[in-house]
Design an enzyme around this catalytic site. Structure first.
Site, PDB file in Angstrom:
ATOM      1  N   GLY A 111      72.523  -6.173 108.275  1.00  0.00           N
ATOM      2  CA  GLY A 111      71.214  -5.548 108.434  1.00  0.00           C
ATOM      3  C   GLY A 111      71.307  -4.103 108.024  1.00  0.00           C
ATOM      4  O   GLY A 111      72.363  -3.637 107.596  1.00  0.00           O
TER       5      GLY A 111
ATOM      6  N   LYS B 191      77.315  -7.786 116.542  1.00  0.00           N
ATOM      7  CA  LYS B 191      76.825  -6.813 115.576  1.00  0.00           C
ATOM      8  C   LYS B 191      77.525  -5.496 115.830  1.00  0.00           C
ATOM      9  O   LYS B 191      77.464  -4.954 116.933  1.00  0.00           O
ATOM     10  CB  LYS B 191      75.322  -6.620 115.772  1.00  0.00           C
TER      11      LYS B 191
ATOM     12  N   GLY C 186      76.127 -11.806 108.468  1.00  0.00           N
ATOM     13  CA  GLY C 186      74.844 -11.188 108.136  1.00  0.00           C
ATOM     14  C   GLY C 186      75.017  -9.693 108.000  1.00  0.00           C
ATOM     15  O   GLY C 186      76.034  -9.113 108.385  1.00  0.00           O
TER      16      GLY C 186
ATOM     17  N   ASP D 140      57.044  -6.807 119.737  1.00  0.00           N
ATOM     18  CA  ASP D 140      57.404  -7.037 118.345  1.00  0.00           C
ATOM     19  C   ASP D 140      57.528  -8.539 118.083  1.00  0.00           C
ATOM     20  O   ASP D 140      58.512  -9.001 117.524  1.00  0.00           O
ATOM     21  CB  ASP D 140      58.713  -6.304 118.031  1.00  0.00           C
TER      22      ASP D 140
ATOM     23  N   PHE E 168      71.474  -1.610 109.750  1.00  0.00           N
ATOM     24  CA  PHE E 168      72.209  -0.727 110.644  1.00  0.00           C
ATOM     25  C   PHE E 168      73.608  -1.204 110.967  1.00  0.00           C
ATOM     26  O   PHE E 168      74.295  -0.600 111.768  1.00  0.00           O
ATOM     27  CB  PHE E 168      71.426  -0.544 111.938  1.00  0.00           C
TER      28      PHE E 168
END
Ligand code: NAG
Ligand code: NAG
Ligand code: NAG
Ligand code: NAG
Ligand code: NAG
Ligand code: NAG
Ligand code: NAG
Ligand code: NAG
Ligand code: NAG
Length: 870
Positions: free
Chosen positions: A576, A594, A574, A690, A578
């Site tokens: 993103g 990540k 993946g 969130d 950042f």
């Protein structure tokens, strides 16, 4: 009427109250004289001081020459307050709380500003409205005087600008009263209406003759004659503060030859509904011949107040209201000679008060004491630190937060002195802020050690010491709390001390090997990245990842270890905004890693503490953090691998299999369970902040887990921009209430969860086109609900294969969650229970569960208990 206090003629206890110069219970402030100056008043011998040490603001002025000499020297100068809405003097009488004080504020305008316009403004005693100052002329002084039992060590006299002229003040006087005096204060404070000294022609009487410095005004009535004596009038040793002999040695008696029998004294109420307390003082001044008698009855507005009574020769007797008098617009005191009396009635002195209820409680005194000591220790004068710290709420001090829940004890829970130029050590008084949960002392010039008492503040959740010159080490107890996740602790690396690290590789240390750059992980930006981490797509083979069953002890990894775990970053799963997400293995457990593309140097400690929180929160419906790496250039996060990615994909990606009603309810239950744990199972509660479909991840068994929790304390939501910058295309989850109030509560999460439920039920995005505009999903559903057809609400892809009651119930729960008023939204406990009911109903229909056997326990989906029971 039995409204009088008995007269007890305890002649043996007669004492003479000598005029004395005891000012120990006095605070005497002459406003507007230069800082540091003092003088002794030539008439009273009272020592006055400048007001500069009692207030931070104000300009000093003098009345115009044409108004001099003022009735008292103190009225010549004044301090005015063109700045600030509210300005407060703070008096700290030596006896402190629990005593009665006579407090007097004096005002004389004297056209000091050459404007010739009489200002009008409000005066407050602490948090309570006292009165509005209204002047009659430039030359007429006005006094506000009150007898007040102080419940705090601090007495604040505050002036509020109400837009009708600049507030000013000429003098403030405080006098300690005996604790047995004026027991009428049991009803409230006594606002002085009048101290009447009848028959006196010699001018105002106050200190020293009156040791309590009441301002007696000479009062003479028409059709009366004056009586006086040069003898001393004694007073009984009395609970009541009797007027001084000089006041009692004069009196009035009727003069009119046509009515020698009656004295009438009249007054009006000051404000509508005023409740009066009346004190009447009598003493016989003449030596009466044997055959003469002076006897009278006293009536107030026609009701007997006291009598029949004969004044005693040269001895004071007092009658006073024992409770507030009946309210009337005007009052008439009638003193009537009795039939047996040969002489007309007399009266020597009278005190009138109105009841003033000061109902607002001040900040809990111990907390206020700390703040005042901080204010003086650090010489804080530029902030609005005036008056009571917390009350009234519109004037709460800058950088301070208060808990107003307990009406009798308002406590300080938040103190932010960041960037306040503080010098010196951390104030020891902070130890007494026992309810504090957030303490931010960052970016000051604080020196000395980090005191151990900080770890004894049991409610402390956030402590920021960064950007100071403190000396380490940080107390072990603080580090422990931080590691346990109960404290978000930030400090400069230099002071960590050696309590540090389990870092195994040299790459973790900087070049000179002095400082250990320890667990500190990443930056605020990093955290933002984490949100995207979870949103990033996981489309991967099932493996043996087992959610919370990961048995990986270690939490901190070096870069080289990360390289091994990810097989040198060769499997990108993946991407993103950042950073990039890689698949990896720790042992044979699959993980997601990540790596953050760019790291800044800010927020490391914050994130460190936050990571510690996350590493310690375990629940089957919360994604697990596995570990992290933090090196100068290389920062990364390792987390549980979730084989089926996020819920959003399964709802909207047309290529994915359609989630049936039961699965949807189960996912709703799972997510509710995770959130319920954050709210009610964690201490302190964690507000997710969130909640959205993209943050609900699904493992290989479609068990749902919340991701991205626990980050709310590190970076704020920006209303309007947050959603669009971080996750494009998913607006509509944030509680509109949050965006107006900016206070974060569990109920904000409940709202967002309600939106999630609506999305799950309808399979629609949060903004839906309706007629010519986009409306929020909650509005759309409520429109459809009013049409009464469930078919129009539930995702059509489910093909009406659901229990209708279950669906109605689910919609109802969701709509409760998105109620406009946060108070009307249910708690997550309630939501979870209701959703379990829905699921049970649906399962009963499909026969997947023995519906009638009910029992919520049987619905505990995997039959496992929370790993961390509450
Ligand atoms: C101001 O003047 C009014 C009317 O002349 C009078 O009733 C009132 O008592 C005065 N107030 C003061 C504070 O002197
Ligand atoms: C007392 O009365 C006499 C005569 O009426 C008067 O001369 C004297 O000034 C009075 N004293 C006081 C203190 O009022
Ligand atoms: C007091 O005396 C006057 C005149 O003697 C009389 O008119 C009045 O009613 C009396 N007041 C009361 C309350 O008795
Ligand atoms: C008046 O005095 C006489 C004798 O001293 C007494 O008997 C009577 O009760 C008194 N009357 C009143 C109204 O006080
Ligand atoms: C406190 O601050 C004021 C003004 O900011 C300054 O005049 C005063 O000297 C300071 N006092 C101390 C003790 O630092
Ligand atoms: C002040 O505290 C008392 C109890 O000590 C409470 O009854 C009262 O309501 C409080 N006042 C206010 C204005 O909150
Ligand atoms: C304290 O105030 C500063 C700004 O003055 C702000 O940046 C910081 O976030 C505040 N700290 C807390 C814990 O709210
Ligand atoms: C804390 O409060 C107690 C009692 O109110 C007081 O005796 C003590 O001196 C205070 N401690 C500090 C460090 O101010
Ligand atoms: C910081 O504190 C030190 C002494 O502890 C002092 O010498 C220095 O001037 C202070 N710096 C500032 C900016 O106040």
């Amino acid at each position: 009427m039995k409204m009088f206090k008995g007269i007890s003629l305890l002649l043996t206890l007669i004492v003479f109250v000598e005029a004395q110069n005891d000012q120990s219970g006095f605070i005497s402030i002459d406003c507007g004289i230069p800082r540091g100056s003092t003088y002794s008043d030539r008439y009273t011998d009272i020592n006055y001081v400048s007001d500069a040490d009692f207030i931070d603001s104000g300009e000093i002025h003098t009345i115009l020459q044409e108004y001099e000499p003022a009735p008292d020297k103190q009225l010549t100068t004044l301090t005015s307050f063109p700045e600030n809405h509210r300005n407060c003097y703070t008096l700290r009488p030596t006896k402190g709380k629990g005593y009665k004080y006579l407090i007097r504020a004096r005002f004389m305008y004297g056209n000091y500003d050459l404007k010739g316009r009489l200002p009008e403004f409000d005066v407050y005693l602490g948090p309570d409205y006292w009165d509005t100052l209204k002047l009659n002329s430039s030359a007429t002084p006005v006094n506000m005087e009150i007898i007040h039992m102080s419940l705090s060590d601090y007495i604040h006299v505050c002036l509020l600008n109400t837009g009708r002229g600049t507030p000013f003040i000429s003098a403030i006087e405080l006098r300690l009263l005996g604790s047995n005096m004026y027991t009428q204060t049991d009803f409230g404070s006594l606002y002085v209406y009048k101290y009447a000294d009848f028959g006196d022609s010699s001018g105002k009487m106050r200190f020293k003759p009156d040791q309590y410095d009441r301002l007696w005004s000479p009062t003479n009535l028409p059709n009366t004659i004056l009586l006086n004596t040069s003898n001393k009038i004694s007073s009984q040793l009395s609970r009541i503060a009797l007027p001084p002999s000089r006041v009692m040695s004069t009196a009035i008696t009727p003069a009119d030859p046509t009515d020698l029998d009656t004295l009438n004294i009249e007054w009006n109420e000051r404000n509508h509904g005023d409740k009066f307390f009346v004190f009447l003082h009598f003493a016989e001044l003449e030596t009466l011949p044997r055959n003469q008698k002076r006897e009278f009855n006293i009536y107030l507005n026609g009701n007997l107040f006291s009598g029949p009574f004969s004044p005693v020769f040269q001895l004071t007797n007092t009658f006073s209201s024992t409770k507030p008098e009946l309210v009337a617009p005007t009052y008439t005191l009638t003193i009537n000679k009795t039939t047996n009396s040969t002489l007309p009635p007399i009266i020597n002195a009278m005190e009138l008060y109105t009841l003033k209820q000061l109902t607002q409680n001040q900040t809990y005194d111990q907390d206020a004491v700390v703040l005042w000591s901080i204010k003086s220790t650090y010489n804080i004068s530029t902030k609005n630190w005036q008056g009571d710290p917390c009350i009234p709420q519109e004037f709460v001090w800058d950088g301070i937060g208060c808990n107003h829940d307990d009406k009798s004890f308002t406590r300080i829970t938040f103190l932010n002195l960041s960037t306040s130029g503080l010098n010196g050590e951390i104030a020891s008084g902070i130890a007494n802020l026992t309810m504090i949960d957030t303490l931010d002392l960052s970016n000051n010039n604080l020196s000395g050690t980090v005191p151990n008492f900080l770890s004894e503040l049991s409610f402390l959740k956030v402590l920021n010491l960064k950007g100071n010159r403190l000396i380490g080490p940080v107390p072990e107890a603080l580090l422990t709390k931080s590691n346990q996740g109960s404290l978000l602790l930030s400090f400069d690396d230099e002071i960590r001390g050696d309590a540090a690290s389990s870092c195994e590789s040299n790459t973790c240390k900087n070049k000179n090997n002095k400082k250990v750059i320890v667990p500190a992980l990443a930056t605020v930006a990093v955290i933002v990245m984490i949100s995207t981490v979870f949103i990033a797509v996981w489309i991967f083979k099932k493996q043996n990842a087992r959610g919370t069953g990961l048995h990986i002890r270690k939490q901190q990894y070096t870069y080289s270890e990360i390289q091994r775990i990810t097989n040198n970053f060769n499997d990108v799963i993946g991407k993103g905004g950042f950073g990039i997400v890689y698949r990896g293995h720790i042992g044979d457990t699959q993980v997601a890693v990540k790596m953050l593309s760019e790291s800044s140097n800010q927020g490391e400690k914050e994130f460190q503490a936050e990571a510690n929180v996350l590493l310690n929160v375990h629940h089957k419906n919360l994604t697990s953090f596995v570990g992290y790496c933090n090196e100068e250039k290389q920062k990364g996060i390792i987390y549980e691998y979730m084989a089926n990615g996020n819920l959003e994909r399964h709802l909207f990606d047309r290529s994915s299999t359609i989630l049936d009603w039961e699965k949807r309810l189960q996912i709703g239950c799972d997510a509710a369970h995770g959130l319920e744990y954050l709210h009610h199972g964690c201490k302190p509660p964690i507000i997710h902040r969130d909640i959205k479909c993209a943050n609900i991840l699904l493992n290989e068994k479609f068990q749902a887990k919340l991701a991205d929790f626990g980050l709310s304390r590190v970076f704020p939501i920006e209303c309007g921009t947050h959603i669009s910058t971080v996750v494009a295309g998913t607006p509509g989850y944030i509680d509109p209430n949050y965006c107006t109030s900016h206070t974060l509560t569990e109920k904000n999460d409940v709202y967002s969860f309600g939106v999630v439920l609506l999305v799950i039920i309808t399979g629609k995005p949060t903004a839906i086109r309706y007629e010519d505009e986009y409306i929020h999903i909650s509005e759309w559903v409520s429109l459809k609900v009013s049409e009464g057809n469930m078919k129009n609400i539930v995702d059509p892809r489910i093909l009406e294969d659901y229990d209708i009651n279950s669906a109605w119930k689910a919609v109802e729960v969701a709509m409760e969650c998105v109620a406009d008023t946060p108070n009307r939204r249910p708690t997550m406990n309630k939501v979870l229970m209701d959703l379990k009911d829905c699921l049970e109903t649906e399962r009963a229909r499909k026969g997947t569960e023995p519906g009638n056997l009910s029992g919520r326990v049987s619905l505990n989906l995997e039959g496992v208990y929370d790993p961390n029971p509450r």
